[in-house]
Design an enzyme around this catalytic site. Structure first.
Site, PDB file in Angstrom:
ATOM      1  N   GLN A 302       0.853  -1.200   0.000  1.00  0.00           N
ATOM      2  CA  GLN A 302       0.000   0.000   0.000  1.00  0.00           C
ATOM      3  C   GLN A 302       0.884   1.244   0.000  1.00  0.00           C
ATOM      4  O   GLN A 302       1.837   1.309   0.799  1.00  0.00           O
ATOM      5  CB  GLN A 302      -0.894   0.005   1.250  1.00  0.00           C
ATOM      6  CG  GLN A 302      -1.881  -1.150   1.305  1.00  0.00           C
ATOM      7  CD  GLN A 302      -3.073  -0.962   0.380  1.00  0.00           C
ATOM      8  OE1 GLN A 302      -3.311   0.120  -0.155  1.00  0.00           O
ATOM      9  NE2 GLN A 302      -3.828  -2.028   0.183  1.00  0.00           N
ATOM     10  N   GLU A 354      -3.168 -15.415  -4.244  1.00  0.00           N
ATOM     11  CA  GLU A 354      -2.518 -14.331  -4.990  1.00  0.00           C
ATOM     12  C   GLU A 354      -1.931 -14.885  -6.283  1.00  0.00           C
ATOM     13  O   GLU A 354      -1.380 -15.981  -6.320  1.00  0.00           O
ATOM     14  CB  GLU A 354      -1.429 -13.717  -4.080  1.00  0.00           C
ATOM     15  CG  GLU A 354      -0.405 -12.837  -4.740  1.00  0.00           C
ATOM     16  CD  GLU A 354      -0.966 -11.579  -5.409  1.00  0.00           C
ATOM     17  OE1 GLU A 354      -1.787 -10.883  -4.795  1.00  0.00           O
ATOM     18  OE2 GLU A 354      -0.567 -11.330  -6.556  1.00  0.00           O
ATOM     19  N   CYS A 432     -10.508  -0.117  -4.866  1.00  0.00           N
ATOM     20  CA  CYS A 432      -9.913   1.176  -5.234  1.00  0.00           C
ATOM     21  C   CYS A 432     -10.672   1.751  -6.425  1.00  0.00           C
ATOM     22  O   CYS A 432     -10.268   2.765  -6.982  1.00  0.00           O
ATOM     23  CB  CYS A 432      -8.432   1.010  -5.562  1.00  0.00           C
ATOM     24  SG  CYS A 432      -8.137  -0.177  -6.875  1.00  0.00           S
TER      25      CYS A 432
HETATM   26  C1  LIG Z   1      -5.081  -4.202  -4.864  1.00  0.00           C
HETATM   27  S1  LIG Z   1      -3.823  -5.417  -4.762  1.00  0.00           S
HETATM   28  C2  LIG Z   1      -4.189  -6.035  -3.165  1.00  0.00           C
HETATM   29  C3  LIG Z   1      -2.997  -6.319  -2.312  1.00  0.00           C
HETATM   30  C4  LIG Z   1      -3.168  -6.628  -0.851  1.00  0.00           C
HETATM   31  N1  LIG Z   1      -4.526  -6.896  -0.449  1.00  0.00           N
HETATM   32  C5  LIG Z   1      -2.572  -5.525   0.005  1.00  0.00           C
HETATM   33  O1  LIG Z   1      -3.325  -4.742   0.595  1.00  0.00           O
HETATM   34  O2  LIG Z   1      -1.354  -5.442   0.096  1.00  0.00           O
HETATM   35  C6  LIG Z   1      -4.427  -6.637  -5.841  1.00  0.00           C
HETATM   36  C7  LIG Z   1      -3.616  -7.900  -5.887  1.00  0.00           C
HETATM   37  O3  LIG Z   1      -4.303  -8.831  -6.708  1.00  0.00           O
HETATM   38  C8  LIG Z   1      -3.356  -9.614  -7.409  1.00  0.00           C
HETATM   39  N2  LIG Z   1      -4.064 -10.226  -8.561  1.00  0.00           N
HETATM   40  C9  LIG Z   1      -4.389  -9.641  -9.745  1.00  0.00           C
HETATM   41  N3  LIG Z   1      -5.080 -10.489 -10.518  1.00  0.00           N
HETATM   42  C10 LIG Z   1      -5.209 -11.642  -9.831  1.00  0.00           C
HETATM   43  C11 LIG Z   1      -5.820 -12.901 -10.122  1.00  0.00           C
HETATM   44  N4  LIG Z   1      -6.431 -13.109 -11.263  1.00  0.00           N
HETATM   45  N5  LIG Z   1      -5.765 -13.868  -9.179  1.00  0.00           N
HETATM   46  C12 LIG Z   1      -5.121 -13.645  -8.000  1.00  0.00           C
HETATM   47  N6  LIG Z   1      -4.529 -12.473  -7.664  1.00  0.00           N
HETATM   48  C13 LIG Z   1      -4.568 -11.483  -8.562  1.00  0.00           C
HETATM   49  C14 LIG Z   1      -2.267  -8.621  -7.752  1.00  0.00           C
HETATM   50  O4  LIG Z   1      -1.041  -9.292  -8.019  1.00  0.00           O
HETATM   51  C15 LIG Z   1      -2.226  -7.750  -6.482  1.00  0.00           C
HETATM   52  O5  LIG Z   1      -1.266  -8.239  -5.565  1.00  0.00           O
END
Ligand SMILES: C[S@@+](CC[C@H](N)C(=O)[O-])C[C@H]1O[C@@H](n2cnc3c(N)ncnc32)[C@H](O)[C@@H]1O
Length: 474
Positions: A302, A354, A432
């Site tokens: 973040q 993830e 977001c």
């Molecule tokens: C908004 S970030 C959230 C990170 C975490 N919750 C944090 O607060 O640190 C979204 C996450 O979703 C992962 N992501 C994107 N597409 C995905 C998918 N199809 N399956 C699993 N994870 C995914 C990205 O790599 C990223 O780490």
């Protein structure tokens, strides 16, 4: 043109001058005025002002205009701190006082969430300090420098290091100051730019797909104050990169680590294979929610640490996990929510999901460091890994609580299907992008969930972005 009786005006055309009250903002960082039944989006106008605006574009998607003259200034106008406010694509609302920004974001959120008919939207949790809040910045090298207003048109333009100019993706604005980045960032950018030019190192040329220097990523830990710099180049070129790195380190003792990554591909992402560490360990140590995190140049973390503290607290409060409940943290990144929740649920009862292998490796290391090694992490695309038969193959129990924090596009249809089959008692959705959240939540509400709480948080002052946390119960 002045606005007449409703329905009598023709749709404004390119070049028309309109008188507008700028009354709202949109998610693209523009201010909106009404002309008859038409909404006109104005770049650079301050919310609350009355302006004369000239129409630039008339499309099916909407009318866009630029300020020709301010007829009455906004009572909420503030002096923009940044010298690049007219050119940079980053902060759209610097010239609007922070309280008015929050109120406008609240109204925009209410309009966006209207299809969900929430009973109540809590007031936005604003930042205590809305300046220099970003702990990570990704600066771009470019061969097409944006000439700023006031500069001679023939000013040197073959080298730039900074951010993309607003609306001109191939042009790079030479950033001399940035009021949302951590304070040490801009001086480091200045040094890298000066040295790279003195050493005649070529910046990346988007069109020709040639050049050595691509990105400069800077990160700072709020807790340990460590600062990481990462030079992303198209090739290792040690004899050319070393003088730059050594020169930067000599001038910036505050840099605790400097690394180089190599990205020869055409995509514009600041990542690549590790080439060299010039100083330190290549990571910084951060603390969040009482947990220790190791962050490398390209880990997701973040970007607003003080507000992330409140976000984690809020997620834990809404999840209200009991000791016997299984928790899934979907889209878990490096495991922030999973680890924070593991303290209530017990590490063995928490599973993070993830896509990114490197984020999962970070998450496992973070779990270990915090004495929570029992938390499991599943790497892969959630469209596949959350399917009930996949969970059965891994002998994972059904979750009582799911935390869902997808990327901007929101949930994949298969993830939604799996969630509906799993029927967790509570879902905490962190978004977001409120527009995508509406798409995600509407089918869940239609299949038996109730929207209990909507809590927005401002993680990104001066930009149109707004984080929002939703609690759904069955
Ligand atoms: C908004 S970030 C959230 C990170 C975490 N919750 C944090 O607060 O640190 C979204 C996450 O979703 C992962 N992501 C994107 N597409 C995905 C998918 N199809 N399956 C699993 N994870 C995914 C990205 O790599 C990223 O780490």
């Amino acid at each position: 043109m002045s606005s007449g009786a409703p329905g009598t005006a023709r749709k404004p055309a390119r070049g028309d001058l309109l008188e507008l009250e700028l009354a709202e903002i949109d998610e693209r960082g523009r201010t909106l005025g009404r002309f008859e039944e038409f909404t006109v989006a104005v770049r650079g106008g301050v919310l609350g002002a009355r302006v004369r605006a000239r129409v630039h574009k008339r499309r099916r998607s909407g009318i866009e205009a630029g300020v020709d003259a301010v007829l009455a200034p906004s009572p909420h106008a503030a002096a923009a701190r940044c010298p690049h406010v007219a050119s940079c694509g980053g902060c759209s609302f610097q010239a609007l006082d922070y309280g008015a920004q929050l109120a406008a974001k609240e109204r925009l959120l209410a309009r966006t969430l209207a299809p969900l008919a929430p009973a109540r939207i809590e007031p936005v949790l604003g930042c205590e300090s809305p300046w220099n809040y970003r702990n990570k910045m990704d600066f771009t090298f470019g061969r097409a420098r944006w000439i700023e207003p006031g500069e001679p048109l023939d000013a040197p333009s073959g080298f730039a290091l900074g951010l993309h100019a607003r609306g001109h993706f191939q042009k790079v604005l030479d950033v001399r100051a940035c009021e949302i980045a951590f304070a040490e960032a801009a001086p480091i950018v200045g040094t890298v730019r000066t040295l790279a030019r003195e050493l005649a190192l070529e910046p990346w040329d988007v069109r020709a797909r040639a050049g050595l220097l691509r990105h400069l990523v800077l990160r700072k830990s709020w807790h340990s104050r460590e600062i990481l710099a990462d030079l992303v180049t198209t090739e290792a070129a040690p004899e050319r990169v070393a003088p730059l790195a050594e020169g930067v380190l000599a001038r910036h003792p505050e840099l605790t680590t400097l690394v180089q990554h190599v990205h020869p591909g055409v995509s514009l992402v600041a990542s690549g294979a590790h080439a060299r560490t010039f100083r330190g360990t290549g990571v910084i140590e951060e603390r969040l929610a009482g947990l220790a995190f190791t962050i490398s140049a390209h880990s997701f973390f973040q970007t607003n640490t003080p507000q992330a503290e409140r976000l984690v607290q809020l997620v834990c409060e809404l999840a209200a996990v009991r000791a016997d409940e299984t928790v899934f943290d979907l889209y878990c990144g490096c495991g922030v929510f999973a680890l924070a929740l593991a303290r209530a649920a017990g590490a063995e009862r928490v599973v993070g999901f993830e896509l990114s292998e490197s984020a999962v490796a970070d998450a496992r290391a973070n779990a270990e460091r915090n004495g929570l090694a029992g938390v499991r992490f599943v790497a892969g695309d959630l469209a596949l890994t959350l399917a009930p038969e996949q969970l059965a193959l891994r002998s994972l129990p059904r979750p009582a609580v799911c935390i869902v924090d997808p990327p901007r596009a929101g949930l994949h249809a298969r993830v939604l299907d799996s969630l509906r089959l799993l029927e967790p008692a509570r879902i905490v959705h962190v978004s977001c992008n409120p527009r995508a959240a509406v798409q995600d939540l509407a089918p869940l509400l239609a299949s038996g969930y109730r929207l209990e709480r909507v809590q927005p948080l401002d993680l990104f002052p001066h930009t149109p972005h707004l984080e929002c946390v939703f609690l759904l119960t069955r």
